[in-house]
Write a protein that holds these residues in place. Structure first.
Motif, short mmCIF file in Angstrom:
data_model
loop_
_atom_site.label_atom_id
_atom_site.label_comp_id
_atom_site.label_asym_id
_atom_site.label_seq_id
_atom_site.Cartn_x
_atom_site.Cartn_y
_atom_site.Cartn_z
N ARG A 9 38.86 38.94 53.58
CA ARG A 9 39.77 38.34 52.98
C ARG A 9 40.70 39.60 52.53
NH1 ARG A 9 35.31 36.35 52.99
NH2 ARG A 9 34.85 34.18 52.69
N PRO A 10 41.62 40.20 53.32
CA PRO A 10 42.55 41.33 53.18
C PRO A 10 43.63 41.02 52.19
CG PRO A 10 42.69 40.74 55.54
CD PRO A 10 41.62 39.82 54.97
N HIS A 11 43.83 39.74 52.07
CA HIS A 11 45.10 39.36 51.38
C HIS A 11 44.74 39.24 49.93
CE1 HIS A 11 42.31 35.79 52.23
NE2 HIS A 11 42.87 35.11 51.11
N LEU A 12 43.28 39.34 49.63
CA LEU A 12 43.14 39.37 48.30
C LEU A 12 42.83 40.77 47.85
CD1 LEU A 12 40.08 36.47 48.15
CD2 LEU A 12 42.55 36.56 47.51
N GLU A 13 43.49 41.21 46.66
CA GLU A 13 43.18 42.54 45.93
C GLU A 13 42.93 42.47 44.45
OE1 GLU A 13 46.76 44.55 46.67
OE2 GLU A 13 46.92 44.11 48.89
N GLY A 14 42.35 43.58 43.99
CA GLY A 14 42.30 43.69 42.65
C GLY A 14 41.24 42.49 42.11
N GLN A 15 41.91 42.14 40.70
CA GLN A 15 40.92 41.10 39.95
C GLN A 15 41.07 39.83 40.49
OE1 GLN A 15 39.64 41.74 36.97
NE2 GLN A 15 38.73 39.78 37.26
N GLU A 16 41.71 39.49 41.42
CA GLU A 16 41.84 38.32 42.37
C GLU A 16 40.77 38.34 43.36
OE1 GLU A 16 44.89 35.56 44.87
OE2 GLU A 16 45.52 37.57 45.11
N ALA A 17 40.42 39.37 44.11
CA ALA A 17 39.49 39.40 44.88
C ALA A 17 38.00 39.44 44.12
CB ALA A 17 39.61 40.79 45.78
N ARG A 18 38.06 40.22 42.91
CA ARG A 18 36.90 40.04 42.07
C ARG A 18 36.49 38.59 41.72
NH1 ARG A 18 39.13 45.00 40.92
NH2 ARG A 18 39.94 44.33 39.15
N ASP A 19 37.49 38.04 41.43
CA ASP A 19 37.38 36.68 40.69
C ASP A 19 36.72 35.81 41.86
OD1 ASP A 19 38.10 37.20 38.03
OD2 ASP A 19 40.30 36.79 38.26
N ALA A 20 37.60 35.74 42.94
CA ALA A 20 37.29 35.00 44.21
C ALA A 20 35.62 35.28 44.56
CB ALA A 20 38.03 35.36 45.37
N TYR A 21 35.38 36.41 44.87
CA TYR A 21 33.97 36.75 45.05
C TYR A 21 33.01 36.20 44.09
CZ TYR A 21 29.85 39.50 46.07
OH TYR A 21 28.60 39.91 46.44
N LEU A 22 33.47 36.27 42.54
CA LEU A 22 32.26 35.82 41.53
C LEU A 22 31.94 34.35 41.86
CD1 LEU A 22 33.10 37.88 38.66
CD2 LEU A 22 31.23 38.11 40.04
N ALA A 23 33.39 33.61 42.37
CA ALA A 23 33.21 32.27 42.46
C ALA A 23 32.63 31.83 43.69
CB ALA A 23 34.95 31.73 42.59
N ALA A 24 32.40 32.54 44.65
CA ALA A 24 31.99 32.25 45.91
C ALA A 24 30.24 32.40 45.62
CB ALA A 24 32.32 33.43 47.08
N VAL A 25 29.88 33.61 44.69
CA VAL A 25 28.51 33.63 44.29
C VAL A 25 28.23 32.46 43.56
CG1 VAL A 25 26.79 35.04 43.02
CG2 VAL A 25 28.63 36.22 44.42
N GLU A 26 28.89 32.01 42.64
CA GLU A 26 28.61 30.92 41.74
C GLU A 26 28.37 29.76 42.73
OE1 GLU A 26 31.37 30.43 38.58
OE2 GLU A 26 30.89 32.39 37.88
N ARG A 27 29.45 29.48 43.63
CA ARG A 27 29.12 28.17 44.52
C ARG A 27 27.79 28.38 45.26
NH1 ARG A 27 34.70 29.22 45.13
NH2 ARG A 27 34.37 30.35 46.87
#
Length: 67
Positions: A39-57
C-alpha cells in the motif's frame, strides 16, 4: 517513584498476521512490512490507521468464525 518502561521488543503491538495484540516476533514484523509495501499510496498516520483497522477487522472475523 515511576517505573521504567518495558523494552520495545516486549511491548504488545497490534499484529495482523495473528489478528491479536502481543509482543511481535520476526514473522509478525515481516507481515506488517509486507502489508505496508503493498500500500505505497498510504503514508504516516493514514497508513497506521489503515493497518490498525485491518487488524481490528481480522480480530472481529476470527471472533465471528469461532462462534
Amino acid at each position: 517513584m515511576p517505573t521504567a518502561p518495558a523494552p520495545a521488543e516486549t511491548q504488545p503491538t497490534m499484529c495482523l498476521l495473528h489478528g491479536d495484540y502481543h509482543p511481535m516476533e520476526q514473522d509478525c514484523w515481516a507481515a506488517t512490512m509486507d502489508w505496508q509495501f503493498a500500500r505505497p499510496h498510504l503514508e504516516g498516520q493514514e497508513a497506521r490507521d489503515a493497518y490498525l483497522a485491518a487488524v481490528e477487522r481480522q480480530m472481529l472475523d476470527d471472533l465471528v468464525r469461532s462462534h
